[in-house]
Design a protein around this motif. Structure first.
Motif, PDB file in Angstrom:
ATOM      1  N   ALA A  46       0.823  -1.227   0.000  1.00  0.00           N
ATOM      2  CA  ALA A  46       0.000   0.000   0.000  1.00  0.00           C
ATOM      3  C   ALA A  46       0.851   1.269   0.000  1.00  0.00           C
ATOM      4  O   ALA A  46       0.515   2.239  -0.680  1.00  0.00           O
ATOM      5  CB  ALA A  46      -0.952  -0.012   1.192  1.00  0.00           C
ATOM      6  N   ALA A  47       1.948   1.257   0.730  1.00  0.00           N
ATOM      7  CA  ALA A  47       2.813   2.451   0.768  1.00  0.00           C
ATOM      8  C   ALA A  47       3.446   2.708  -0.598  1.00  0.00           C
ATOM      9  O   ALA A  47       3.519   3.859  -1.047  1.00  0.00           O
ATOM     10  CB  ALA A  47       3.888   2.281   1.840  1.00  0.00           C
ATOM     11  N   SER A  48       3.868   1.659  -1.261  1.00  0.00           N
ATOM     12  CA  SER A  48       4.451   1.809  -2.603  1.00  0.00           C
ATOM     13  C   SER A  48       3.404   2.295  -3.594  1.00  0.00           C
ATOM     14  O   SER A  48       3.694   3.129  -4.456  1.00  0.00           O
ATOM     15  CB  SER A  48       5.030   0.483  -3.086  1.00  0.00           C
ATOM     16  N   ARG A  49       2.188   1.791  -3.469  1.00  0.00           N
ATOM     17  CA  ARG A  49       1.095   2.240  -4.342  1.00  0.00           C
ATOM     18  C   ARG A  49       0.850   3.731  -4.147  1.00  0.00           C
ATOM     19  O   ARG A  49       0.704   4.477  -5.105  1.00  0.00           O
ATOM     20  CB  ARG A  49      -0.193   1.474  -4.031  1.00  0.00           C
ATOM     21  N   ARG A  50       0.798   4.137  -2.883  1.00  0.00           N
ATOM     22  CA  ARG A  50       0.550   5.560  -2.591  1.00  0.00           C
ATOM     23  C   ARG A  50       1.658   6.428  -3.164  1.00  0.00           C
ATOM     24  O   ARG A  50       1.392   7.449  -3.797  1.00  0.00           O
ATOM     25  CB  ARG A  50       0.398   5.800  -1.095  1.00  0.00           C
ATOM     26  N   VAL A  59      -3.231  12.784 -10.334  1.00  0.00           N
ATOM     27  CA  VAL A  59      -3.666  12.203  -9.064  1.00  0.00           C
ATOM     28  C   VAL A  59      -3.198  13.052  -7.892  1.00  0.00           C
ATOM     29  O   VAL A  59      -3.966  13.333  -6.968  1.00  0.00           O
ATOM     30  CB  VAL A  59      -3.132  10.759  -8.929  1.00  0.00           C
ATOM     31  N   ALA A  60      -1.947  13.464  -7.925  1.00  0.00           N
ATOM     32  CA  ALA A  60      -1.357  14.203  -6.806  1.00  0.00           C
ATOM     33  C   ALA A  60      -2.077  15.527  -6.561  1.00  0.00           C
ATOM     34  O   ALA A  60      -2.125  16.003  -5.425  1.00  0.00           O
ATOM     35  CB  ALA A  60       0.124  14.455  -7.072  1.00  0.00           C
ATOM     36  N   ALA A  64      -9.028  13.997  -3.120  1.00  0.00           N
ATOM     37  CA  ALA A  64     -10.221  13.143  -3.114  1.00  0.00           C
ATOM     38  C   ALA A  64     -10.063  12.015  -4.141  1.00  0.00           C
ATOM     39  O   ALA A  64     -10.419  10.869  -3.871  1.00  0.00           O
ATOM     40  CB  ALA A  64     -11.475  13.959  -3.403  1.00  0.00           C
ATOM     41  N   PHE A  65      -9.525  12.358  -5.302  1.00  0.00           N
ATOM     42  CA  PHE A  65      -9.304  11.341  -6.321  1.00  0.00           C
ATOM     43  C   PHE A  65      -8.245  10.343  -5.856  1.00  0.00           C
ATOM     44  O   PHE A  65      -8.381   9.143  -6.082  1.00  0.00           O
ATOM     45  CB  PHE A  65      -8.893  11.978  -7.647  1.00  0.00           C
ATOM     46  N   LEU A  66      -7.213  10.834  -5.201  1.00  0.00           N
ATOM     47  CA  LEU A  66      -6.166   9.955  -4.669  1.00  0.00           C
ATOM     48  C   LEU A  66      -6.770   8.943  -3.696  1.00  0.00           C
ATOM     49  O   LEU A  66      -6.480   7.741  -3.788  1.00  0.00           O
ATOM     50  CB  LEU A  66      -5.064  10.761  -3.978  1.00  0.00           C
ATOM     51  N   ARG A  67      -7.623   9.386  -2.792  1.00  0.00           N
ATOM     52  CA  ARG A  67      -8.269   8.473  -1.842  1.00  0.00           C
ATOM     53  C   ARG A  67      -9.107   7.425  -2.581  1.00  0.00           C
ATOM     54  O   ARG A  67      -9.048   6.241  -2.272  1.00  0.00           O
ATOM     55  CB  ARG A  67      -9.139   9.241  -0.852  1.00  0.00           C
ATOM     56  N   LEU A  69      -8.823   6.461  -5.733  1.00  0.00           N
ATOM     57  CA  LEU A  69      -7.943   5.586  -6.507  1.00  0.00           C
ATOM     58  C   LEU A  69      -7.269   4.560  -5.610  1.00  0.00           C
ATOM     59  O   LEU A  69      -7.181   3.371  -5.970  1.00  0.00           O
ATOM     60  CB  LEU A  69      -6.897   6.407  -7.260  1.00  0.00           C
ATOM     61  N   MET A  70      -6.817   4.969  -4.448  1.00  0.00           N
ATOM     62  CA  MET A  70      -6.183   4.023  -3.523  1.00  0.00           C
ATOM     63  C   MET A  70      -7.173   2.939  -3.111  1.00  0.00           C
ATOM     64  O   MET A  70      -6.819   1.763  -3.041  1.00  0.00           O
ATOM     65  CB  MET A  70      -5.638   4.756  -2.291  1.00  0.00           C
ATOM     66  N   HIS A  71      -8.405   3.329  -2.867  1.00  0.00           N
ATOM     67  CA  HIS A  71      -9.440   2.362  -2.508  1.00  0.00           C
ATOM     68  C   HIS A  71      -9.638   1.359  -3.648  1.00  0.00           C
ATOM     69  O   HIS A  71      -9.719   0.142  -3.418  1.00  0.00           O
ATOM     70  CB  HIS A  71     -10.750   3.092  -2.180  1.00  0.00           C
ATOM     71  N   GLN A  72      -9.728   1.854  -4.865  1.00  0.00           N
ATOM     72  CA  GLN A  72      -9.911   0.980  -6.028  1.00  0.00           C
ATOM     73  C   GLN A  72      -8.709   0.070  -6.237  1.00  0.00           C
ATOM     74  O   GLN A  72      -8.860  -1.117  -6.543  1.00  0.00           O
ATOM     75  CB  GLN A  72     -10.173   1.811  -7.288  1.00  0.00           C
ATOM     76  N   LEU A  73      -7.502   0.610  -6.084  1.00  0.00           N
ATOM     77  CA  LEU A  73      -6.298  -0.207  -6.250  1.00  0.00           C
ATOM     78  C   LEU A  73      -6.225  -1.306  -5.195  1.00  0.00           C
ATOM     79  O   LEU A  73      -5.814  -2.433  -5.492  1.00  0.00           O
ATOM     80  CB  LEU A  73      -5.036   0.666  -6.198  1.00  0.00           C
TER      81      LEU A  73
END
Length: 119
Positions: A46-50, A59-60, A64-67, A69-73
Protein backbone atom coordinates in the motif's frame (compact mmCIF):
# COMPACT_ATOMS: atom_id res chain seq x y z
CA UNK A 1 -3.76 0.11 -21.79
CA UNK A 2 -3.56 0.29 -25.51
CA UNK A 3 -6.37 0.10 -28.05
CA UNK A 4 -5.62 -3.56 -28.83
CA UNK A 5 -6.24 -4.58 -25.20
CA UNK A 6 -9.50 -2.64 -25.10
CA UNK A 7 -10.58 -4.19 -28.40
CA UNK A 8 -9.81 -7.70 -27.11
CA UNK A 9 -11.88 -7.11 -24.00
CA UNK A 10 -14.72 -5.59 -25.98
CA UNK A 11 -14.68 -8.56 -28.38
CA UNK A 12 -15.55 -10.98 -25.57
CA UNK A 13 -19.14 -12.10 -25.16
CA UNK A 14 -19.16 -10.80 -21.61
CA UNK A 15 -21.99 -8.54 -20.47
CA UNK A 16 -21.22 -4.82 -20.60
CA UNK A 17 -20.68 -4.43 -16.83
CA UNK A 18 -18.31 -7.41 -16.79
CA UNK A 19 -16.33 -5.95 -19.71
CA UNK A 20 -16.11 -2.65 -17.85
CA UNK A 21 -14.89 -4.43 -14.71
CA UNK A 22 -12.37 -6.36 -16.81
CA UNK A 23 -11.03 -3.12 -18.36
CA UNK A 24 -10.60 -1.63 -14.88
CA UNK A 25 -8.87 -4.74 -13.57
CA UNK A 26 -6.56 -4.87 -16.60
CA UNK A 27 -5.71 -1.20 -16.10
CA UNK A 28 -4.93 -1.81 -12.44
CA UNK A 29 -2.73 -4.77 -13.36
CA UNK A 30 -0.85 -2.55 -15.84
CA UNK A 31 -0.42 0.07 -13.11
CA UNK A 32 0.81 -2.51 -10.59
CA UNK A 33 3.27 -3.84 -13.15
CA UNK A 34 4.57 -0.30 -13.68
CA UNK A 35 4.86 0.19 -9.91
CA UNK A 36 6.39 -3.17 -9.09
CA UNK A 37 9.23 -3.65 -11.54
CA UNK A 38 11.87 -5.86 -9.96
CA UNK A 39 9.54 -6.97 -7.19
CA UNK A 40 9.66 -10.70 -8.06
CA UNK A 41 6.11 -10.66 -9.39
CA UNK A 42 4.55 -9.56 -6.11
CA UNK A 43 2.03 -6.75 -5.86
CA UNK A 44 3.42 -3.51 -4.48
CA UNK A 45 2.39 -2.81 -0.90
CA UNK A 46 0.00 0.00 0.00
CA UNK A 47 2.81 2.45 0.77
CA UNK A 48 4.45 1.81 -2.60
CA UNK A 49 1.09 2.24 -4.34
CA UNK A 50 0.55 5.56 -2.59
CA UNK A 51 4.03 6.82 -3.48
CA UNK A 52 3.53 5.86 -7.11
CA UNK A 53 0.10 7.53 -7.24
CA UNK A 54 1.47 10.69 -5.65
CA UNK A 55 4.01 10.89 -8.47
CA UNK A 56 1.24 11.00 -11.08
CA UNK A 57 0.47 14.72 -11.61
CA UNK A 58 -3.28 14.38 -12.16
CA UNK A 59 -3.67 12.20 -9.06
CA UNK A 60 -1.36 14.20 -6.81
CA UNK A 61 -3.31 17.41 -7.47
CA UNK A 62 -6.63 15.95 -6.29
CA UNK A 63 -6.65 14.46 -2.76
CA UNK A 64 -10.22 13.14 -3.11
CA UNK A 65 -9.30 11.34 -6.32
CA UNK A 66 -6.17 9.96 -4.67
CA UNK A 67 -8.27 8.47 -1.84
CA UNK A 68 -10.72 6.97 -4.31
CA UNK A 69 -7.94 5.59 -6.51
CA UNK A 70 -6.18 4.02 -3.52
CA UNK A 71 -9.44 2.36 -2.51
CA UNK A 72 -9.91 0.98 -6.03
CA UNK A 73 -6.30 -0.21 -6.25
CA UNK A 74 -6.64 -2.00 -2.92
CA UNK A 75 -9.74 -3.81 -4.14
CA UNK A 76 -8.09 -4.72 -7.44
CA UNK A 77 -5.01 -5.98 -5.59
CA UNK A 78 -7.19 -8.37 -3.58
CA UNK A 79 -8.92 -9.67 -6.71
CA UNK A 80 -5.66 -10.11 -8.61
CA UNK A 81 -4.03 -11.88 -5.68
CA UNK A 82 -6.92 -14.36 -5.41
CA UNK A 83 -6.74 -15.06 -9.15
CA UNK A 84 -2.95 -15.41 -9.08
CA UNK A 85 -3.17 -17.81 -6.13
CA UNK A 86 -5.73 -19.93 -7.95
CA UNK A 87 -3.43 -20.10 -11.00
CA UNK A 88 -0.29 -20.70 -8.95
CA UNK A 89 1.61 -17.72 -10.29
CA UNK A 90 2.79 -14.37 -8.95
CA UNK A 91 0.16 -11.66 -9.49
CA UNK A 92 2.35 -9.42 -11.64
CA UNK A 93 2.81 -12.33 -14.05
CA UNK A 94 -0.90 -12.43 -14.78
CA UNK A 95 -1.77 -11.74 -18.40
CA UNK A 96 -4.87 -10.38 -20.08
CA UNK A 97 -5.80 -13.93 -21.10
CA UNK A 98 -5.86 -14.92 -17.43
CA UNK A 99 -8.22 -12.06 -16.61
CA UNK A 100 -10.50 -12.82 -19.56
CA UNK A 101 -10.63 -16.54 -18.81
CA UNK A 102 -11.50 -15.87 -15.17
CA UNK A 103 -14.21 -13.34 -16.10
CA UNK A 104 -15.74 -15.72 -18.64
CA UNK A 105 -15.70 -18.57 -16.12
CA UNK A 106 -17.34 -16.38 -13.48
CA UNK A 107 -20.09 -15.31 -15.92
CA UNK A 108 -20.62 -18.89 -17.08
CA UNK A 109 -20.94 -20.02 -13.45
CA UNK A 110 -23.45 -17.24 -12.73
CA UNK A 111 -25.53 -18.23 -15.76
CA UNK A 112 -25.53 -21.87 -14.67
CA UNK A 113 -26.69 -20.89 -11.20
CA UNK A 114 -29.50 -18.75 -12.62
CA UNK A 115 -30.60 -21.62 -14.88
CA UNK A 116 -30.60 -24.04 -11.96
CA UNK A 117 -32.70 -21.63 -9.88
CA UNK A 118 -35.26 -21.03 -12.64
CA UNK A 119 -38.62 -22.82 -12.23
Amino acid sequence: MDAAVIARIDATLLPQMDRHHLRLLAHCLDSFQAMGRGNEGLLPDAASRRRWCEQQPVVAEDPAFLRSLMHQLNGAAEQLQVLADSLGKPPLELQLDDLITAAEARCHHQLQNRSADAP
